[in-house]
Design an enzyme around this catalytic site. Structure first.
Site, PDB file in Angstrom:
ATOM      1  CD  GLU A 154       8.538   4.592  15.248  1.00  0.00           C
ATOM      2  OE1 GLU A 154       7.729   4.783  16.176  1.00  0.00           O
ATOM      3  OE2 GLU A 154       8.232   4.614  14.041  1.00  0.00           O
TER       4      GLU A 154
ATOM      5  CG  HIS B 180       4.959   6.917  14.995  1.00  0.00           C
ATOM      6  ND1 HIS B 180       5.266   5.583  14.981  1.00  0.00           N
ATOM      7  CD2 HIS B 180       3.710   6.993  14.468  1.00  0.00           C
ATOM      8  CE1 HIS B 180       4.268   4.893  14.474  1.00  0.00           C
ATOM      9  NE2 HIS B 180       3.309   5.730  14.155  1.00  0.00           N
TER      10      HIS B 180
HETATM   11  P1  NAI Z   1      -5.769   1.238   4.948  1.00  0.00           P
HETATM   12  O1  NAI Z   1      -5.847  -0.176   5.387  1.00  0.00           O
HETATM   13  O2  NAI Z   1      -7.005   2.043   4.844  1.00  0.00           O
HETATM   14  O3  NAI Z   1      -5.016   1.307   3.523  1.00  0.00           O
HETATM   15  C1  NAI Z   1      -3.873   0.557   3.194  1.00  0.00           C
HETATM   16  C2  NAI Z   1      -3.890   0.293   1.701  1.00  0.00           C
HETATM   17  O4  NAI Z   1      -2.682  -0.357   1.342  1.00  0.00           O
HETATM   18  C3  NAI Z   1      -5.016  -0.627   1.260  1.00  0.00           C
HETATM   19  O5  NAI Z   1      -5.711  -0.034   0.172  1.00  0.00           O
HETATM   20  C4  NAI Z   1      -4.305  -1.913   0.853  1.00  0.00           C
HETATM   21  O6  NAI Z   1      -4.967  -2.602  -0.184  1.00  0.00           O
HETATM   22  C5  NAI Z   1      -2.981  -1.375   0.396  1.00  0.00           C
HETATM   23  N1  NAI Z   1      -1.891  -2.362   0.400  1.00  0.00           N
HETATM   24  C6  NAI Z   1      -1.674  -3.375   1.275  1.00  0.00           C
HETATM   25  N2  NAI Z   1      -0.563  -4.050   0.944  1.00  0.00           N
HETATM   26  C7  NAI Z   1      -0.056  -3.439  -0.151  1.00  0.00           C
HETATM   27  C8  NAI Z   1       1.074  -3.686  -0.973  1.00  0.00           C
HETATM   28  N3  NAI Z   1       1.935  -4.677  -0.705  1.00  0.00           N
HETATM   29  N4  NAI Z   1       1.261  -2.888  -2.036  1.00  0.00           N
HETATM   30  C9  NAI Z   1       0.401  -1.870  -2.338  1.00  0.00           C
HETATM   31  N5  NAI Z   1      -0.692  -1.603  -1.595  1.00  0.00           N
HETATM   32  C10 NAI Z   1      -0.907  -2.383  -0.512  1.00  0.00           C
HETATM   33  O7  NAI Z   1      -4.721   1.923   5.955  1.00  0.00           O
HETATM   34  P2  NAI Z   1      -4.611   3.468   6.316  1.00  0.00           P
HETATM   35  O8  NAI Z   1      -5.519   3.799   7.422  1.00  0.00           O
HETATM   36  O9  NAI Z   1      -4.681   4.279   5.079  1.00  0.00           O
HETATM   37  O10 NAI Z   1      -3.127   3.503   6.924  1.00  0.00           O
HETATM   38  C11 NAI Z   1      -1.982   3.340   6.112  1.00  0.00           C
HETATM   39  C12 NAI Z   1      -0.733   3.246   6.950  1.00  0.00           C
HETATM   40  O11 NAI Z   1      -0.570   4.427   7.755  1.00  0.00           O
HETATM   41  C13 NAI Z   1      -0.712   2.076   7.947  1.00  0.00           C
HETATM   42  O12 NAI Z   1       0.574   1.499   7.949  1.00  0.00           O
HETATM   43  C14 NAI Z   1      -0.916   2.750   9.278  1.00  0.00           C
HETATM   44  O13 NAI Z   1      -0.360   1.993  10.309  1.00  0.00           O
HETATM   45  C15 NAI Z   1      -0.177   4.052   9.068  1.00  0.00           C
HETATM   46  N6  NAI Z   1      -0.543   5.125   9.992  1.00  0.00           N
HETATM   47  C16 NAI Z   1       0.465   5.918  10.472  1.00  0.00           C
HETATM   48  C17 NAI Z   1       0.189   6.938  11.365  1.00  0.00           C
HETATM   49  C18 NAI Z   1       1.280   7.827  11.855  1.00  0.00           C
HETATM   50  O14 NAI Z   1       1.160   8.364  12.946  1.00  0.00           O
HETATM   51  N7  NAI Z   1       2.315   8.036  11.100  1.00  0.00           N
HETATM   52  C19 NAI Z   1      -1.172   7.159  11.864  1.00  0.00           C
HETATM   53  C20 NAI Z   1      -2.173   6.340  11.213  1.00  0.00           C
HETATM   54  C21 NAI Z   1      -1.842   5.343  10.342  1.00  0.00           C
END
Ligand code: NAI
Length: 415
Positions: free
Chosen positions: A269, A292
């Site tokens: 990015e 992003h």
């Molecule tokens: P979270 O930690 O609440 O949820 C992530 C889920 O993924 C968990 O339930 C976990 O068990 C599961 N997981 C982990 N490894 C896995 C795998 N190999 N296969 C299947 N499931 C798996 O995280 P949250 O807050 O929901 O965020 C998710 C993503 O969104 C993160 O990568 C975060 O960095 C990204 N994000 C992006 C933003 C953006 O601006 N585009 C803003 C906020 C978050």
């Protein structure tokens, strides 16, 4: 919060940088703290001058809180990162100085979920292509390739904070929701956890990724996985760029194996506003690209400010470190101020995590004839954090003695 701190609240100085949302300063001022706010990210020399007398420092992602800054900030109690990432702060040095660093990882959950839903509908209606054509003066009124989302199957990979919110919103639109997670997660509404990623890819009309960046998710969607997806289905990635092998995705889109994609994150990015964006997916049909901004809404900024400031206030007033990313997390009840005239002492003590420190503390306190009412201890790497609620006594003297223990990093007193 009602309880007094050992240090008068009006003397607590907070410095908030990088235009942190005003909701944060308002909360700190309501608490009685002095607050200085600045729009930009100062360089090291300017930051050192700013933090020399500060008790609390609030930054976003651009201010570099280096070891030199932390060493200069002799009064600093805690740092708030008003964002998700914390790599702009030297966490190790801060921790070893007894300075907790807090962030706000979940305040923009809803913003990402809403963008995802918008994109799912936009992909099904080829909205972006239609709009681009109209801007170019082309009137192409046709239903070809446009679908309702109602009755379609959404596959959510990663059913955490964001994934589960998307699930609720998608069901409200009449979508069937299936999800895959490495953990067994309680389904919301009628959503259903499937056995494997393969099952999800096979059955979903649209796949949305909400997993963290980790070794297990790096490149988890590549050519083999895309091959398993339904012909003409869509992929949404608003998680982390490394989760999708972008060359494989671009190839599937060019071959029209997939019907479209929405991407907010990329393996590489641009560092800042002026830098150009290069990617294989540029210029492809029915591909929505955003820089992003999944979590970037004014509501999320306000929520982040409130969340981070609440954590800072709880640490100053009560000693709670819940949500800290670099020191042991200790969740504390408010001090029991009933029946002792409000004079019970709470001692907050960061120390090197080596054997024998607690027994030295106990011996010192017992030597003063002081009774310990409650003790909370957690350790993390090379730092220990112990909180003692002790009977009303000469708190100053207890504090001085604890500070004389060689392993003490920092001790503070609340009453
Ligand atoms: P979270 O930690 O609440 O949820 C992530 C889920 O993924 C968990 O339930 C976990 O068990 C599961 N997981 C982990 N490894 C896995 C795998 N190999 N296969 C299947 N499931 C798996 O995280 P949250 O807050 O929901 O965020 C998710 C993503 O969104 C993160 O990568 C975060 O960095 C990204 N994000 C992006 C933003 C953006 O601006 N585009 C803003 C906020 C978050």
């Amino acid at each position: 919060m009602a309880s007094k701190t050992s240090y008068p609240k009006e003397k607590i100085r907070a410095v908030l940088l990088e235009g942190v949302h005003p909701a944060g300063a308002a909360l700190l001022r309501d608490e009685g703290f002095q607050v200085e706010t600045l729009a930009g990210a100062p360089d090291e020399a300017k930051l050192i001058a700013l933090v020399e007398k500060a008790h609390l420092l609030g930054v976003r992602s651009r201010t570099q809180v280096t070891p030199r800054v932390l060493e200069a900030a002799r009064n600093l109690l805690a740092v708030g990162c008003f964002c998700i990432g914390t790599d702009q702060v030297d966490l190790g040095v801060a921790g070893r100085r007894g300075v907790p660093v807090f962030n706000s990882p979940f305040s923009n959950t809803r913003s990402v979920a809403e963008l995802t839903i918008a994109e799912i509908i936009a992909l099904h209606r080829r909205l972006v292509d239609k709009s681009t054509q109209m801007h170019a003066g082309v009137w192409d009124k046709s239903a070809a390739g446009a679908h309702e989302v109602r009755g379609r199957t959404l596959g959510i990979v990663g059913y955490g904070h964001i994934g589960s919110q998307v699930s609720v919103l998608a069901e409200a639109l009449g979508m069937r929701v299936i999800y895959h997670d490495v953990l067994s997660k309680m389904p919301l509404g009628n959503a259903r956890q499937v056995k494997s990623l393969g099952d999800l890819l096979r059955d979903a009309d649209v796949v949305t990724l909400h997993v963290p960046a980790s070794a297990s998710t790096r490149g988890m969607i590549g050519a083999a996985q895309i091959k398993k997806m339904k012909p003409g289905s869509y992929l949404v990635n608003n998680s982390r760029g490394g989760v999708v092998q972008i060359d494989a995705l671009a190839a599937a889109l060019r071959e029209e194996r997939l019907g479209g994609a929405a991407l907010d994150v990329f393996p590489v990015e641009p560092a800042g506003k002026g830098e150009g964006f290069e990617s294989e997916v540029r210029g492809l049909a029915n591909v929505i690209l955003t820089p992003h901004v999944g979590g970037s809404t004014e509501e999320a900024q306000a929520a982040i400010a409130e969340d981070a400031c609440t954590k800072l206030i709880r640490f100053v007033n009560v000693g709670t470190t819940t949500g800290a990313v670099n020191v042991p997390e200790v969740e504390l009840p408010a001090q029991d101020r009933e029946g002792d005239g409000g004079r019970a002492h709470r001692i907050l003590h960061f120390h090197q995590n080596v054997p024998g420190v607690l027994s030295k503390m106990h011996a010192l306190i017992a030597g003063l004839g002081v009774n310990i009412n409650a003790e909370y201890l957690r350790t993390r790497d090379d730092v220990g954090y112990v909180v003692l609620d002790v009977d009303p006594t000469n708190g100053r003297e207890v504090l001085e003695r604890l500070r004389s223990i060689p392993e003490t990093i920092r001790a503070r007193l609340l009453w």
